[in-house]
Scaffold this motif. Sequence first.
Motif, PDB file in Angstrom:
ATOM      1  N   ALA A   1      33.725  55.749  49.300  1.00 55.28           N
ATOM      2  CA  ALA A   1      35.275  55.501  49.235  1.00 55.28           C
ATOM      3  C   ALA A   1      35.345  53.981  49.087  1.00 55.28           C
ATOM      4  N   VAL A   2      34.358  53.339  48.544  1.00 55.14           N
ATOM      5  CA  VAL A   2      34.571  51.795  48.172  1.00 55.14           C
ATOM      6  C   VAL A   2      35.164  51.677  46.779  1.00 55.14           C
ATOM      7  N   TYR A   3      35.248  52.553  46.068  1.00 50.44           N
ATOM      8  CA  TYR A   3      35.504  52.349  44.629  1.00 50.44           C
ATOM      9  C   TYR A   3      36.937  52.696  44.180  1.00 50.44           C
ATOM     10  N   ALA A   4      37.688  51.686  43.429  1.00 54.34           N
ATOM     11  CA  ALA A   4      38.950  51.987  43.044  1.00 54.34           C
ATOM     12  C   ALA A   4      39.005  53.342  42.154  1.00 54.34           C
ATOM     13  N   VAL A   5      40.103  53.724  42.025  1.00 54.09           N
ATOM     14  CA  VAL A   5      40.202  55.104  41.243  1.00 54.09           C
ATOM     15  C   VAL A   5      39.682  54.714  39.745  1.00 54.09           C
TER      16      VAL A   5
END
Length: 372
Positions: free
Chosen positions: A145-149
């Motif tokens: 969940a550390v990534y941008a969309v």
Amino acid sequence: MKKLGVIVNPIAGLGGRVGLKGSDSLDIINKARQMGARPESPRRTVEALKLILKQKNQTQVITYPAEMGEEECLAAGFEPEVIGSIISGGTTPEDTQTAAREMACAGVSLILFAGGDGTARNIYDAIGDKVPVLGIPAGVKIHSAVYAVTPRNAGEVAAMFLQGRLKKLREAEVMDIDEQAFREGVVSARLYGYLRVPEESRYIQHAKSRGALSGEETLQGIAADVIAGMKEDDSYYIIGPGTTTRAVMERLGLKNTLLGVDVVRRRALVASDVSENQLLDIVKDHQAKIIVTVIGGQGYLFGRGNQQISPRVIQQVGKKNIVIIATKEKLISLSGRPLLVDTGDEELNKQLSSYMRVTTGFKDYVMYRVGY
């Protein structure tokens, strides 16, 4: 002046287009290159950095040499400070870890890194939660969940954070899976820890979840609806990965690739676990449809684990021939967030952003918003 650290994993996502489901070993990397795969992370990094370029005079960019950030920063219009050393063409996870540690020591306000789950693990192993970070999605399958969309969202969030418009941070899960097991059709995800990311729920993806239990009857209803729509003609059906699409193959009595892409014609299996090039050969002279499902918890339709269905394939097939299937439980788990596309083509992402029909059972449909 704010300091921004930039790290690029130059081999992230290398195996996606050619159907290798990752790039976790030298053998897989070499095989991907032999199959004509090209790295995704450089282009995606440049796309993100261009969103920060307006702050060039207020931001000191610190990066690693050559393909680990220097080339991308220069391409985006920055004049970065380059630290460290690497063997160009032979970068390793240890290079990513060393870069993160050196940037933390240099006092950066944010580390913007491009990669996949393995890269996030490297960053976590090196610095833990000492420095805020944000990932530019470039891997094949991204559970963390550390990534941008999208790369564009990564640039927008980084720009807002450096401007001081975003100040709140949240802990985000670092997840990874066993890629060898993944290639054999088994998903075994593990939580490794947490990194701190800027709080911006619109632009940062959620961790992938297994989703609510899907009733067998619901899956059978979805599969029956899809099969009823298959005409006895020459159309090809490109079946994406996932348990929901697997139900279609099982109802047809066909062997399927759970985590790859298969092709069906006249209700018979034409090709298994295909690459982008194989799909392009199939669709260039024939009508085709894409059967794709939703990643539970994240909402992705394209760009996570199904990069073989590339922008060129989607454009050739056409938006009207995309069939989205998902249980209502998966849609409800998104809590109103849109389905997401990160095809790697900004214009195509725009074209796909609209309300699209989702098959949720036999003759049961909902219209759901798609965004990026």
